[in-house]
Enzyme design. Structure first.
Site, PDB file in Angstrom:
ATOM      1  N   PHE A 135      79.703  67.036  78.183  1.00 61.72           N
ATOM      2  CA  PHE A 135      79.166  66.565  79.460  1.00 61.72           C
ATOM      3  C   PHE A 135      77.954  67.395  79.865  1.00 61.72           C
ATOM      4  O   PHE A 135      77.989  68.623  79.862  1.00 61.72           O
ATOM      5  CB  PHE A 135      80.244  66.633  80.546  1.00 61.72           C
ATOM      6  CG  PHE A 135      79.793  65.990  81.819  1.00 61.72           C
ATOM      7  CD1 PHE A 135      79.762  64.605  81.946  1.00 61.72           C
ATOM      8  CD2 PHE A 135      79.375  66.765  82.892  1.00 61.72           C
ATOM      9  CE1 PHE A 135      79.320  64.004  83.125  1.00 61.72           C
ATOM     10  CE2 PHE A 135      78.932  66.179  84.074  1.00 61.72           C
ATOM     11  CZ  PHE A 135      78.909  64.795  84.181  1.00 61.72           C
ATOM     12  N   ILE A 136      76.884  66.713  80.223  1.00 58.00           N
ATOM     13  CA  ILE A 136      75.637  67.388  80.599  1.00 58.00           C
ATOM     14  C   ILE A 136      75.132  66.910  81.970  1.00 58.00           C
ATOM     15  O   ILE A 136      75.543  65.848  82.449  1.00 58.00           O
ATOM     16  CB  ILE A 136      74.531  67.140  79.545  1.00 58.00           C
ATOM     17  CG1 ILE A 136      74.304  65.633  79.354  1.00 58.00           C
ATOM     18  CG2 ILE A 136      74.872  67.790  78.216  1.00 58.00           C
ATOM     19  CD1 ILE A 136      73.005  65.304  78.668  1.00 58.00           C
ATOM     20  N   LYS A 195      75.079  60.009  72.415  1.00 57.79           N
ATOM     21  CA  LYS A 195      76.188  60.799  71.869  1.00 57.79           C
ATOM     22  C   LYS A 195      76.731  59.973  70.709  1.00 57.79           C
ATOM     23  O   LYS A 195      77.641  59.156  70.902  1.00 57.79           O
ATOM     24  CB  LYS A 195      77.257  61.010  72.950  1.00 57.79           C
ATOM     25  CG  LYS A 195      76.800  61.854  74.139  1.00 57.79           C
ATOM     26  CD  LYS A 195      77.923  61.995  75.176  1.00 57.79           C
ATOM     27  CE  LYS A 195      77.491  62.759  76.398  1.00 57.79           C
ATOM     28  NZ  LYS A 195      78.489  62.701  77.492  1.00 57.79           N
ATOM     29  N   GLY A 210      70.264  57.482  87.040  1.00 57.74           N
ATOM     30  CA  GLY A 210      70.049  58.514  86.020  1.00 57.74           C
ATOM     31  C   GLY A 210      68.710  58.459  85.298  1.00 57.74           C
ATOM     32  O   GLY A 210      68.166  59.492  84.923  1.00 57.74           O
ATOM     33  N   ARG A 265      70.784  66.050  89.510  1.00 63.30           N
ATOM     34  CA  ARG A 265      69.754  65.113  89.025  1.00 63.30           C
ATOM     35  C   ARG A 265      68.349  65.696  89.084  1.00 63.30           C
ATOM     36  O   ARG A 265      67.481  65.332  88.315  1.00 63.30           O
ATOM     37  CB  ARG A 265      69.756  63.832  89.873  1.00 63.30           C
ATOM     38  CG  ARG A 265      71.019  63.019  89.781  1.00 63.30           C
ATOM     39  CD  ARG A 265      70.757  61.627  90.335  1.00 63.30           C
ATOM     40  NE  ARG A 265      71.966  60.869  90.598  1.00 63.30           N
ATOM     41  CZ  ARG A 265      72.620  60.144  89.700  1.00 63.30           C
ATOM     42  NH1 ARG A 265      72.183  60.108  88.455  1.00 63.30           N
ATOM     43  NH2 ARG A 265      73.703  59.466  90.024  1.00 63.30           N
ATOM     44  N   ASP A 307      76.374  56.587  75.994  1.00 58.53           N
ATOM     45  CA  ASP A 307      77.591  57.314  75.622  1.00 58.53           C
ATOM     46  C   ASP A 307      78.476  56.333  74.839  1.00 58.53           C
ATOM     47  O   ASP A 307      78.241  56.100  73.662  1.00 58.53           O
ATOM     48  CB  ASP A 307      78.200  57.830  76.935  1.00 58.53           C
ATOM     49  CG  ASP A 307      79.460  58.636  76.775  1.00 58.53           C
ATOM     50  OD1 ASP A 307      79.708  59.152  75.693  1.00 58.53           O
ATOM     51  OD2 ASP A 307      80.211  58.766  77.761  1.00 58.53           O
ATOM     52  N   GLU A 336      67.191  53.988  79.726  1.00 60.74           N
ATOM     53  CA  GLU A 336      68.450  54.650  80.085  1.00 60.74           C
ATOM     54  C   GLU A 336      68.315  56.163  79.932  1.00 60.74           C
ATOM     55  O   GLU A 336      67.537  56.642  79.094  1.00 60.74           O
ATOM     56  CB  GLU A 336      69.559  54.156  79.151  1.00 60.74           C
ATOM     57  CG  GLU A 336      70.554  53.218  79.796  1.00 60.74           C
ATOM     58  CD  GLU A 336      71.438  53.856  80.857  1.00 60.74           C
ATOM     59  OE1 GLU A 336      71.055  54.874  81.471  1.00 60.74           O
ATOM     60  OE2 GLU A 336      72.524  53.332  81.082  1.00 60.74           O
ATOM     61  N   ASP A 337      69.074  56.904  80.731  1.00 59.06           N
ATOM     62  CA  ASP A 337      69.117  58.353  80.566  1.00 59.06           C
ATOM     63  C   ASP A 337      69.918  58.725  79.325  1.00 59.06           C
ATOM     64  O   ASP A 337      69.476  59.498  78.485  1.00 59.06           O
ATOM     65  CB  ASP A 337      69.702  59.033  81.823  1.00 59.06           C
ATOM     66  CG  ASP A 337      71.024  58.418  82.286  1.00 59.06           C
ATOM     67  OD1 ASP A 337      71.496  57.420  81.690  1.00 59.06           O
ATOM     68  OD2 ASP A 337      71.595  58.918  83.274  1.00 59.06           O
TER      69      ASP A 337
HETATM   70  P1  IMP Z   1      78.369  54.509  78.707  1.00 63.17           P
HETATM   71  O1  IMP Z   1      78.550  53.202  79.423  1.00 63.17           O
HETATM   72  O2  IMP Z   1      79.678  55.117  78.291  1.00 63.17           O
HETATM   73  O3  IMP Z   1      77.401  54.410  77.546  1.00 63.17           O
HETATM   74  O4  IMP Z   1      77.822  55.550  79.750  1.00 63.17           O
HETATM   75  C1  IMP Z   1      76.506  55.556  80.132  1.00 63.17           C
HETATM   76  C2  IMP Z   1      76.302  56.105  81.511  1.00 63.17           C
HETATM   77  O5  IMP Z   1      77.255  57.100  81.857  1.00 63.17           O
HETATM   78  C3  IMP Z   1      74.945  56.772  81.580  1.00 63.17           C
HETATM   79  O6  IMP Z   1      73.972  55.871  82.045  1.00 63.17           O
HETATM   80  C4  IMP Z   1      75.170  57.930  82.516  1.00 63.17           C
HETATM   81  O7  IMP Z   1      74.894  57.504  83.827  1.00 63.17           O
HETATM   82  C5  IMP Z   1      76.639  58.253  82.394  1.00 63.17           C
HETATM   83  N1  IMP Z   1      76.856  59.401  81.482  1.00 63.17           N
HETATM   84  C6  IMP Z   1      77.227  59.379  80.188  1.00 63.17           C
HETATM   85  N2  IMP Z   1      77.350  60.622  79.680  1.00 63.17           N
HETATM   86  C7  IMP Z   1      77.011  61.465  80.679  1.00 63.17           C
HETATM   87  C8  IMP Z   1      76.919  62.927  80.783  1.00 63.17           C
HETATM   88  O8  IMP Z   1      77.158  63.696  79.837  1.00 63.17           O
HETATM   89  N3  IMP Z   1      76.535  63.393  81.996  1.00 63.17           N
HETATM   90  C9  IMP Z   1      76.246  62.601  83.065  1.00 63.17           C
HETATM   91  N4  IMP Z   1      76.313  61.255  83.016  1.00 63.17           N
HETATM   92  C10 IMP Z   1      76.705  60.692  81.827  1.00 63.17           C
HETATM   93 MG    MG Z   2      73.114  55.921  83.976  1.00 61.80          MG
END
Ligand code: IMP
Ligand code: MG
Length: 181
Positions: free
Chosen positions: A158-159, A137, A51, A171, A109, A105-106
C-alpha cells in the site's frame, strides 16, 4: 532525502521520489505523443478522480497534440484495502460518444476499476479506449484488458502520495511513500 510521515494511525516511509516519477512520466508522454500526434481525431483524456489528478496534470503538460479533458470519480478502496465494489460518486463530465478516450489512472491494482470504466465508456459510445496508468501492481492484476501506457510497476504493497491517499490523506505529497512494515 525525504522522511517518514504519519497519516491517521499509520506510518509511511519514502518509496519513489518525484524525480524518478518525472522520468517515468516523460517516457509515457513520449509514447502517447508518438501515437496521437498524427491522429485526425481529437482524443479525450479522462482523469479518474481523485487519485489521478496530479498524473493527469503532468501528462497534459507534456502532450503536444490537441485533446479534450474530462473527469469521472470512482472509488473502491476503504483504508488500505480494496472493497471490490466500485462506486461512481460523480459520472462522466462530458459526452464520449464517437470519441477516442485515453483513461488516466493513478494506479491499477486488481483492475476492477478500469474494467468497470471501460464498460461505462463503451456503453456511452466511445470509439476507442486506451489505458494510461502511472503505476501497476502486476502481482494482483487479474484482467485481460491490456494496459497501454504504464509508468512503473510496483510490488503489492500500500502506497500514498502523488495523488494517492490513505482515507483521503497524503494526496498532496509530491513523492510516493509506502506503508511501513
Ligand atoms: P483496482 O480497482 O483494484 O484496480 O483499484 C484501483 C484504485 O484503487 C486506484 O484508482 C486507487 O484509487 C486505489 N488504490 C489501489 N492501490 C492503492 C494504493 O496502494 N494506495 C492508494 N490507493 C490505491
Ligand atoms: Mg483511483
Amino acid at each position: 532525502m525525504y522522511e517518514k510521515i504519519t497519516l491517521h494511525d499509520k506510518t509511511f516511509v519514502p518509496y519513489i521520489s518525484n524525480e524518478v516519477l518525472e522520468k517515468a512520466i516523460d517516457k509515457v508522454a513520449e509514447k502517447i505523443n508518438a501515437d496521437y500526434s498524427r491522429s485526425s481525431k481529437t482524443p479525450v483524456f479522462l482523469c479518474v478522480l481523485n487519485g489521478a489528478m496530479m498524473f493527469a496534470g503532468d501528462i497534459l503538460k507534456r502532450c503536444n497534440f490537441t485533446a479534450e479533458l474530462m473527469s469521472i470519480k470512482m472509488t473502491s478502496y476503504v483504508g488500505t484495502e480494496s472493497t471490490g465494489k466500485i462506486k461512481v460518486p460523480m459520472g462522466l463530465t462530458g459526452s464520449v460518444e464517437g470519441k477516442d478516450v485515453i483513461v488516466i489512472e493513478d494506479i491499477v491494482d486488481t483492475g476492477n476499476t478500469i474494467v468497470a470504466l471501460r464498460d461505462i465508456l463503451l456503453e456511452k459510445g466511445a470509439s476507442a479506449v486506451k489505458i494510461c496508468t502511472m503505476l501497476t501492481k502486476p502481482e494482483v492484476y487479474k484482467q485481460s484488458l491490456p494496459l497501454d501506457y504504464v509508468g512503473m510497476e510496483i510490488e503489492n504493497r500500500f502506497i500514498v502520495g502523488y495523488g494517492l491517499d490513505y482515507d483521503e490523506l497524503g494526496r498532496n505529497l509530491k513523492d510516493i511513500y509506502i506503508l511501513e512494515k
